[in-house]
Write a protein that holds these residues in place. Structure first.
Motif, PDB file in Angstrom:
ATOM      1  N   TYR A  41     -24.262  28.499  22.975  1.00 36.27           N
ATOM      2  CA  TYR A  41     -24.694  29.845  23.357  1.00 36.27           C
ATOM      3  C   TYR A  41     -23.645  30.883  22.971  1.00 36.27           C
ATOM      4  N   ILE A  42     -24.087  32.137  22.862  1.00 36.14           N
ATOM      5  CA  ILE A  42     -23.178  33.280  22.721  1.00 36.14           C
ATOM      6  C   ILE A  42     -23.377  34.200  23.922  1.00 36.14           C
ATOM      7  N   PHE A  43     -22.352  35.024  24.185  1.00 32.25           N
ATOM      8  CA  PHE A  43     -22.273  35.890  25.360  1.00 32.25           C
ATOM      9  C   PHE A  43     -22.202  37.338  24.887  1.00 32.25           C
ATOM     10  N   ASP A  44     -23.153  38.177  25.312  1.00 34.00           N
ATOM     11  CA  ASP A  44     -23.189  39.573  24.879  1.00 34.00           C
ATOM     12  C   ASP A  44     -21.944  40.367  25.270  1.00 34.00           C
ATOM     13  N   LYS A  45     -21.220  39.931  26.295  1.00 33.16           N
ATOM     14  CA  LYS A  45     -20.039  40.676  26.734  1.00 33.16           C
ATOM     15  C   LYS A  45     -18.778  40.305  25.960  1.00 33.16           C
ATOM     16  N   ASP A  46     -18.895  39.350  25.032  1.00 32.52           N
ATOM     17  CA  ASP A  46     -17.789  39.046  24.128  1.00 32.52           C
ATOM     18  C   ASP A  46     -17.791  40.064  23.004  1.00 32.52           C
ATOM     19  N   ALA A  47     -16.671  40.164  22.336  1.00 36.45           N
ATOM     20  CA  ALA A  47     -16.567  40.957  21.112  1.00 36.45           C
ATOM     21  C   ALA A  47     -16.243  39.977  19.994  1.00 36.45           C
ATOM     22  N   PRO A  48     -16.582  40.307  18.761  1.00 39.02           N
ATOM     23  CA  PRO A  48     -16.216  39.397  17.678  1.00 39.02           C
ATOM     24  C   PRO A  48     -14.724  39.065  17.729  1.00 39.02           C
ATOM     25  N   GLY A  49     -14.430  37.774  17.750  1.00 36.34           N
ATOM     26  CA  GLY A  49     -13.041  37.308  17.786  1.00 36.34           C
ATOM     27  C   GLY A  49     -12.411  37.289  19.157  1.00 36.34           C
ATOM     28  N   THR A  50     -13.163  37.642  20.208  1.00 35.92           N
ATOM     29  CA  THR A  50     -12.602  37.711  21.556  1.00 35.92           C
ATOM     30  C   THR A  50     -13.549  37.112  22.579  1.00 35.92           C
ATOM     31  N   SER A  51     -13.031  36.160  23.364  1.00 37.30           N
ATOM     32  CA  SER A  51     -13.795  35.603  24.474  1.00 37.30           C
ATOM     33  C   SER A  51     -13.482  36.396  25.734  1.00 37.30           C
ATOM     34  N   ASN A  52     -14.519  36.738  26.477  1.00 36.99           N
ATOM     35  CA  ASN A  52     -14.354  37.425  27.758  1.00 36.99           C
ATOM     36  C   ASN A  52     -14.892  36.578  28.909  1.00 36.99           C
ATOM     37  N   GLY A 105     -30.679  19.121  23.616  1.00 40.99           N
ATOM     38  CA  GLY A 105     -31.869  19.923  23.364  1.00 40.99           C
ATOM     39  C   GLY A 105     -32.253  20.855  24.491  1.00 40.99           C
ATOM     40  N   ASP A 106     -31.648  20.699  25.681  1.00 40.59           N
ATOM     41  CA  ASP A 106     -31.926  21.642  26.770  1.00 40.59           C
ATOM     42  C   ASP A 106     -31.496  23.042  26.351  1.00 40.59           C
ATOM     43  N   VAL A 107     -32.272  24.043  26.721  1.00 43.62           N
ATOM     44  CA  VAL A 107     -31.941  25.446  26.438  1.00 43.62           C
ATOM     45  C   VAL A 107     -32.086  26.268  27.717  1.00 43.62           C
ATOM     46  N   ASN A 108     -31.687  25.678  28.849  1.00 43.33           N
ATOM     47  CA  ASN A 108     -31.846  26.325  30.155  1.00 43.33           C
ATOM     48  C   ASN A 108     -31.024  27.596  30.310  1.00 43.33           C
ATOM     49  N   GLY A 109     -29.992  27.775  29.487  1.00 39.08           N
ATOM     50  CA  GLY A 109     -29.152  28.949  29.603  1.00 39.08           C
ATOM     51  C   GLY A 109     -29.625  30.152  28.808  1.00 39.08           C
ATOM     52  N   ASP A 110     -30.639  29.961  27.970  1.00 33.25           N
ATOM     53  CA  ASP A 110     -31.089  31.064  27.124  1.00 33.25           C
ATOM     54  C   ASP A 110     -31.654  32.192  27.975  1.00 33.25           C
ATOM     55  N   GLY A 111     -31.050  33.369  27.870  1.00 31.01           N
ATOM     56  CA  GLY A 111     -31.507  34.547  28.590  1.00 31.01           C
ATOM     57  C   GLY A 111     -30.909  34.725  29.971  1.00 31.01           C
ATOM     58  N   VAL A 112     -30.044  33.815  30.413  1.00 30.02           N
ATOM     59  CA  VAL A 112     -29.446  33.940  31.743  1.00 30.02           C
ATOM     60  C   VAL A 112     -28.731  35.289  31.856  1.00 30.02           C
ATOM     61  N   GLY A 113     -29.037  36.017  32.915  1.00 29.70           N
ATOM     62  CA  GLY A 113     -28.421  37.314  33.167  1.00 29.70           C
ATOM     63  C   GLY A 113     -28.692  38.346  32.088  1.00 29.70           C
ATOM     64  N   GLY A 114     -29.564  38.022  31.157  1.00 30.05           N
ATOM     65  CA  GLY A 114     -29.846  38.925  30.051  1.00 30.05           C
ATOM     66  C   GLY A 114     -28.718  39.031  29.044  1.00 30.05           C
ATOM     67  N   VAL A 115     -27.664  38.179  29.197  1.00 30.82           N
ATOM     68  CA  VAL A 115     -26.495  38.292  28.326  1.00 30.82           C
ATOM     69  C   VAL A 115     -26.104  36.992  27.624  1.00 30.82           C
ATOM     70  N   TRP A 116     -26.803  35.905  27.896  1.00 26.67           N
ATOM     71  CA  TRP A 116     -26.517  34.607  27.267  1.00 26.67           C
ATOM     72  C   TRP A 116     -27.683  34.227  26.374  1.00 26.67           C
ATOM     73  N   HIS A 117     -27.361  33.779  25.133  1.00 27.25           N
ATOM     74  CA  HIS A 117     -28.416  33.511  24.171  1.00 27.25           C
ATOM     75  C   HIS A 117     -28.104  32.294  23.301  1.00 27.25           C
ATOM     76  N   VAL A 118     -29.151  31.565  22.947  1.00 26.31           N
ATOM     77  CA  VAL A 118     -29.013  30.518  21.944  1.00 26.31           C
ATOM     78  C   VAL A 118     -28.959  31.188  20.581  1.00 26.31           C
ATOM     79  N   LEU A 119     -28.438  30.465  19.612  1.00 29.25           N
ATOM     80  CA  LEU A 119     -28.447  30.938  18.218  1.00 29.25           C
ATOM     81  C   LEU A 119     -29.596  30.236  17.518  1.00 29.25           C
ATOM     82  N   LYS A 120     -30.500  31.020  16.991  1.00 28.96           N
ATOM     83  CA  LYS A 120     -31.664  30.457  16.285  1.00 28.96           C
ATOM     84  C   LYS A 120     -31.509  30.647  14.804  1.00 28.96           C
TER      85      LYS A 120
END
Length: 120
Positions: A41-52, A105-120
């Motif tokens: 997953y990726i996190f919308d509150k991260d910035a490229p090159g930075t984990s938050n 194959g679980d994708v239970n985290g997709d869309g959590v809090g509106g800020v977590w997403h799978v990469l398609k």
């Protein structure tokens, strides 16, 4: 050794312990997973090159940490975390697991809090 692959999509020919190669393509409706089939997953509150995502966040969203000596290429890179660990990133965005996924194959985290997403 962990490999990155796409479910129902193009495979990445990479070993996370040594190098990451760009995928042939990310089409086909697949999602990015590790070599054991666990969704990344990726996190919308991260910035490229930075984990938050640290502390409680990282307990729920463990980072996809690279093994020592790993190197990256193409769309994949390594992000240095505050503790010095290197985390895999796709197009600069750090990659994570979701603690709520229990099987490949679980994708239970997709869309959590509106800020977590799978990469398609």
């Amino acid at each position: 050794m962990k490999l990155l692959t796409l479910i129902a999509g193009a495979a990445l020919s990479v070993a996370a312990t040594t190098a990451i190669a760009a995928p042939a393509g990310m089409s086909g409706g697949g999602v990015l997973v590790d070599g054991e089939g666990m969704t990344l997953y990726i996190f919308d509150k991260d910035a490229p090159g930075t984990s938050n995502c640290y502390d409680g966040c990282a307990a729920s969203w463990p980072p996809f940490v690279a093994k020592s000596g790993a190197s990256a290429e193409g769309n994949f890179s390594l992000v240095t975390r505050k503790d010095g660990a290197e985390q895999w990133a796709f197009k600069g965005m750090p990659l994570y697991y979701w603690a709520g996924d229990s099987a490949p194959g679980d994708v239970n985290g997709d869309g959590v809090g509106g800020v977590w997403h799978v990469l398609k």
